[in-house]
Design a protein around this motif. Structure first.
Motif, PDB file in Angstrom:
ATOM      1  N   VAL A  14       0.966  -1.165  -0.048  1.00 20.57           N
ATOM      2  CA  VAL A  14       0.165   0.124   0.010  1.00 20.57           C
ATOM      3  C   VAL A  14       0.782   1.177  -0.024  1.00 20.57           C
ATOM      4  CG1 VAL A  14      -1.716   1.429   1.336  1.00 20.57           C
ATOM      5  CG2 VAL A  14      -1.834  -1.217   1.043  1.00 20.57           C
ATOM      6  N   LEU A  15       1.997   1.440   0.909  1.00 19.85           N
ATOM      7  CA  LEU A  15       2.584   2.585   1.004  1.00 19.85           C
ATOM      8  C   LEU A  15       3.463   2.717  -0.473  1.00 19.85           C
ATOM      9  CD1 LEU A  15       4.013   1.986   4.771  1.00 19.85           C
ATOM     10  CD2 LEU A  15       2.348   3.927   3.949  1.00 19.85           C
ATOM     11  N   PRO A 110      -3.204  -0.416  10.937  1.00 19.82           N
ATOM     12  CA  PRO A 110      -4.300   0.419  10.228  1.00 19.82           C
ATOM     13  C   PRO A 110      -4.399   0.364   8.810  1.00 19.82           C
ATOM     14  CG  PRO A 110      -2.612   1.656  11.046  1.00 19.82           C
ATOM     15  CD  PRO A 110      -2.079   0.126  11.419  1.00 19.82           C
ATOM     16  N   LEU A 111      -3.261   0.120   8.174  1.00 19.56           N
ATOM     17  CA  LEU A 111      -3.267   0.007   6.642  1.00 19.56           C
ATOM     18  C   LEU A 111      -3.178  -1.328   6.394  1.00 19.56           C
ATOM     19  CD1 LEU A 111      -0.081   2.179   5.600  1.00 19.56           C
ATOM     20  CD2 LEU A 111      -2.620   2.538   4.961  1.00 19.56           C
ATOM     21  N   SER A 145       6.385   8.678   8.421  1.00 20.12           N
ATOM     22  CA  SER A 145       5.861  10.081   9.454  1.00 20.12           C
ATOM     23  C   SER A 145       4.196  10.277   9.248  1.00 20.12           C
ATOM     24  CB  SER A 145       6.439  11.300   8.460  1.00 20.12           C
ATOM     25  OG  SER A 145       5.827  11.363   7.350  1.00 20.12           O
ATOM     26  N   PRO A 146       3.662  10.566  10.381  1.00 21.91           N
ATOM     27  CA  PRO A 146       2.486  10.943  10.296  1.00 21.91           C
ATOM     28  C   PRO A 146       1.630  11.535   9.132  1.00 21.91           C
ATOM     29  CG  PRO A 146       3.173  11.105  12.492  1.00 21.91           C
ATOM     30  CD  PRO A 146       4.439  11.023  11.408  1.00 21.91           C
ATOM     31  N   ALA A 147       2.612  12.673   8.602  1.00 28.13           N
ATOM     32  CA  ALA A 147       1.975  13.286   7.333  1.00 28.13           C
ATOM     33  C   ALA A 147       2.038  12.543   6.149  1.00 28.13           C
ATOM     34  CB  ALA A 147       3.064  14.736   7.051  1.00 28.13           C
ATOM     35  N   ASP A 148       3.000  11.603   6.177  1.00 28.47           N
ATOM     36  CA  ASP A 148       3.096  10.642   4.888  1.00 28.47           C
ATOM     37  C   ASP A 148       1.909   9.508   4.970  1.00 28.47           C
ATOM     38  OD1 ASP A 148       4.924  11.883   3.436  1.00 28.47           O
ATOM     39  OD2 ASP A 148       6.784  10.459   4.287  1.00 28.47           O
ATOM     40  N   LEU A 149       1.780   9.115   6.126  1.00 19.91           N
ATOM     41  CA  LEU A 149       0.631   8.174   6.539  1.00 19.91           C
ATOM     42  C   LEU A 149      -0.689   8.780   5.985  1.00 19.91           C
ATOM     43  CD1 LEU A 149      -0.143   5.410   7.771  1.00 19.91           C
ATOM     44  CD2 LEU A 149      -0.246   6.410   9.963  1.00 19.91           C
TER      45      LEU A 149
END
Length: 165
Positions: A14-15, A110-111, A145-149
Motif C-alpha cells: 500500500v505504501l 491500520p493499513l 511520518s504521520p504526514a506521509d501516513l
C-alpha cells in the motif's frame, strides 16, 4: 519454499503504491506468537511512545473502528467513543479480528485491512517526526511520518489514552 525474512506485506505494498517512503523493521519472535508492544519497541531501539498498537473496536451502532495508541498506553474506551461519535465502544474479541481485518493479534495494522474502517490515532502521534506500527505481520514493523501516513490512510487525531493511576 523458504520464506524470505524481508518479504513484502500488504502494508508495504500500500505504501509503495502511494509512493510513500517507509523504513521496515523486524524483531525477534517465536513464529505466530505475538510479543507485547513495549518489548517490541525496546528490541528495535525505539521509545515506546513512538511505537503504536492497532486496536479494533465495535461501537454501540455496530460500526467498527480502528484506534492506534502508543504501545505502553491503554485505550480509554470513553474517549474512543467520543472521538468517533458513538455512545460507547468495546474491543472486539480476538477470534473476530482475522475474519474482519485479515490480520492476526499482534500483527494488526491500520493499513491494508480487508475493509477500511474509521481510524483514529492518539494525538501523541501528531507531534512525532516518525511513528512505528505493525507492518501487518508478527515480527515486522513500519516506520513512517504521520504526514506521509495521511497520504495512504484517512484518519483523525484524538486523545485516546487512559490516564495513568
Amino acid at each position: 519454499m523458504a520464506k524470505n525474512k524481508e518479504e513484502k506485506t500488504n502494508v508495504m505494498r500500500v505504501l509503495e503504491q502511494k509512493k510513500i517512503a517507509y523504513t521496515a523493521h523486524s524483531y525477534p519472535h517465536e513464529e505466530g506468537v505475538a510479543v507485547d508492544g513495549v518489548t517490541v519497541a525496546k528490541s528495535m531501539g525505539f521509545d515506546p511512545a513512538q511505537v503504536f498498537k492497532t486496536l479494533v473496536a465495535r461501537g454501540a451502532s455496530g460500526q467498527y473502528y480502528v484506534f492506534d495508541v502508543p504501545v505502553a498506553e491503554s485505550l480509554d474506551l470513553k474517549k474512543a467513543a467520543r472521538a468517533v461519535g458513538e455512545k460507547s465502544v468495546e474491543m472486539i474479541k480476538s477470534k473476530e479480528l482475522f475474519p474482519l481485518t485479515g490480520y492476526v493479534h499482534g500483527g494488526c495494522s491500520p493499513l491494508g485491512m480487508k475493509k477500511q474502517f474509521v481510524t483514529v490515532l492518539d494525538e501523541s502521534a501528531r507531534g512525532q517526526e516518525r511513528i512505528v506500527f505493525s507492518a501487518g505481520k508478527i515480527g515486522r514493523q513500519i516506520e513512517v511520518s504521520p504526514a506521509d501516513l495521511a497520504k495512504a490512510l484517512k484518519f483523525a487525531f484524538a486523545d485516546l489514552t487512559a490516564e495513568r493511576k
